[in-house]
Design an enzyme around this catalytic site. Structure first.
Site, PDB file in Angstrom:
ATOM      1  N   GLU A   9       0.823  -1.215   0.000  1.00 64.35           N
ATOM      2  CA  GLU A   9       0.000   0.000   0.000  1.00 64.35           C
ATOM      3  C   GLU A   9       0.858   1.266   0.000  1.00 64.35           C
ATOM      4  OE1 GLU A   9      -2.928  -0.413  -0.715  1.00 64.35           O
ATOM      5  OE2 GLU A   9      -3.646  -2.286   0.158  1.00 64.35           O
ATOM      6  N   HIS A  60      -2.535   1.709   8.421  1.00 62.95           N
ATOM      7  CA  HIS A  60      -3.676   1.000   7.833  1.00 62.95           C
ATOM      8  C   HIS A  60      -3.864  -0.317   8.556  1.00 62.95           C
ATOM      9  CE1 HIS A  60      -6.213  -1.205   5.075  1.00 62.95           C
ATOM     10  NE2 HIS A  60      -5.252  -2.055   4.793  1.00 62.95           N
ATOM     11  N   HIS A  66      -7.115  -3.652   9.493  1.00 64.23           N
ATOM     12  CA  HIS A  66      -8.404  -4.259   9.183  1.00 64.23           C
ATOM     13  C   HIS A  66      -9.259  -4.275  10.459  1.00 64.23           C
ATOM     14  CE1 HIS A  66      -6.119  -6.496   5.709  1.00 64.23           C
ATOM     15  NE2 HIS A  66      -6.216  -5.185   5.519  1.00 64.23           N
ATOM     16  N   GLU A 114     -16.418  10.859  23.377  1.00 68.61           N
ATOM     17  CA  GLU A 114     -15.116  11.421  22.989  1.00 68.61           C
ATOM     18  C   GLU A 114     -14.922  11.535  21.466  1.00 68.61           C
ATOM     19  OE1 GLU A 114     -12.862   7.138  23.507  1.00 68.61           O
ATOM     20  OE2 GLU A 114     -11.764   8.959  23.987  1.00 68.61           O
ATOM     21  N   HIS A 119     -12.911  -3.715   3.850  1.00 65.89           N
ATOM     22  CA  HIS A 119     -11.467  -3.932   3.876  1.00 65.89           C
ATOM     23  C   HIS A 119     -10.838  -3.409   5.179  1.00 65.89           C
ATOM     24  CE1 HIS A 119      -7.361  -3.817   1.648  1.00 65.89           C
ATOM     25  NE2 HIS A 119      -7.173  -3.726   2.950  1.00 65.89           N
TER      26      HIS A 119
HETATM   27  O1  2HA Z   1      -0.684  -5.531   3.469  1.00 67.08           O
HETATM   28  O2  2HA Z   1      -3.544  -4.805   4.356  1.00 67.08           O
HETATM   29  O3  2HA Z   1      -4.331  -3.710   2.110  1.00 67.08           O
HETATM   30  C1  2HA Z   1      -1.901  -6.145   3.413  1.00 67.08           C
HETATM   31  C2  2HA Z   1      -2.986  -5.166   3.358  1.00 67.08           C
HETATM   32  C3  2HA Z   1      -3.331  -4.652   2.043  1.00 67.08           C
HETATM   33 ZN    ZN Z   2      -5.461  -4.001   4.020  1.00 67.45          ZN
END
Ligand code: 2HA
Ligand code: ZN
Length: 277
Positions: free
Chosen positions: A118, A141, A143, A171, A212
């Site tokens: 990413e 990032h 999940h 909050e 995602h």
């Molecule tokens: O690296 O999360 O979006 C794996 C991920 C891709």
């Molecule tokens: Zn991801």
């Protein structure tokens, strides 16, 4: 000769702890998730030789805006669960070349590893956030489970989504008054999703990728983790409360959200709350 081991570098220790915590939270199954953190040369130079590179990695998407910038990044395909035990394999310290078209690897990404898939979303989001805030440093990032769950059950209108989260925990409006951006579903790891993410980051620090995960931006790893943690907590409360047989009976009102914003000196993103009388 460098006197200090990179294993003692605060920026490295923080990455080891954070990736492990993110895995423990269930946000980073398998190789899910990625982090990049801007470093100052003076943070890096006591630990690593900055006058050369172990190797260079060409960048498909050049980023001249970041020329000379140092980052610690997670590696592509690496498991957050294992970063602690295998840091040089899972992480890398890199510098963007003077023309912005290459990465100079100063440490890590062992055995020919690459930075996160990413990287376009990270680099373009760094550029967008630095324009807003010179203290910006981190793109993260993951999940986050309840945020993903909410993208199945809640309207994907970003104003409605933001308002629901603001109403779940007191909050929230204080922590992310700038609200949440939402992309349409897109293929990850592409320049296209990177550009769309960065465009949303121009005026906010959280961007949801439906079905995602989530992207967060901040001035430190702690602050960025806390930002995502707060949104994820609110999404969890939403999932629990809305699954209840009785449904949601009451929530924080718009008027109460205005009072919070006033008390904590934050400006809620426009067009979300009913207009203050
Ligand atoms: O690296 O999360 O979006 C794996 C991920 C891709
Ligand atoms: Zn991801």
């Amino acid at each position: 000769m460098l006197e200090k081991s990179v294993m003692d570098a605060p920026f490295l220790k923080e990455m080891l702890e954070t990736t492990y915590n993110m895995w423990r939270f269930g946000w980073d199954e398998r190789n899910g998730g990625n982090i990049s953190c801007l470093l100052k040369e003076e943070e890096v130079s006591p630990y690593l030789n900055v006058n050369g590179a172990l190797r260079v990695i060409p960048l498909d998407l050049p980023v001249p805006e970041l020329a000379g910038c140092y980052f610690i990044v997670t590696g592509s395909g690496k498991y957050f669960k294992n970063v602690k035990t295998n840091p040089a394999d899972s992480l890398g310290v890199v510098r963007v070349s003077p023309k912005g078209n290459e990465l100079e690897v100063l440490w890590g990404l062992a055995d020919g590893g690459s930075p996160t898939s990413e990287l376009p979303a990270h680099f373009l989001s760094h550029i967008a956030r630095l324009k807003q805030d010179p203290d910006h440093r981190v793109i993260m990032h993951n999940h986050a489970t309840n945020i993903i769950a909410m993208t199945f059950t809640h309207d994907l209108n970003e104003r409605l989504f933001t308002k629901t989260l603001w109403k779940m925990c007191t909050e929230c409006i204080v922590v992310f008054p700038d609200g949440i951006g939402i992309l349409p579903w897109m293929v990850p790891g592409t320049d296209a999703i990177g550009m769309k993410t960065a465009a949303k980051m121009a005026d906010r620090r959280l961007v949801v990728w439906p079905h995602h995960g989530i992207f967060g931006a901040g001035t430190s790893i702690d602050e960025t983790f806390g930002l995502i943690e707060t949104a994820e907590k609110a999404a969890q409360v939403y999932s629990i409360a809305s699954a209840h047989r009785e449904g949601i009976k009451q929530a924080i009102s718009d008027e109460e959200l205005w009072r919070l914003a006033e008390e904590f000196h934050v400006t809620p993103a426009e067009g979300i709350l009913t207009v203050k009388i």
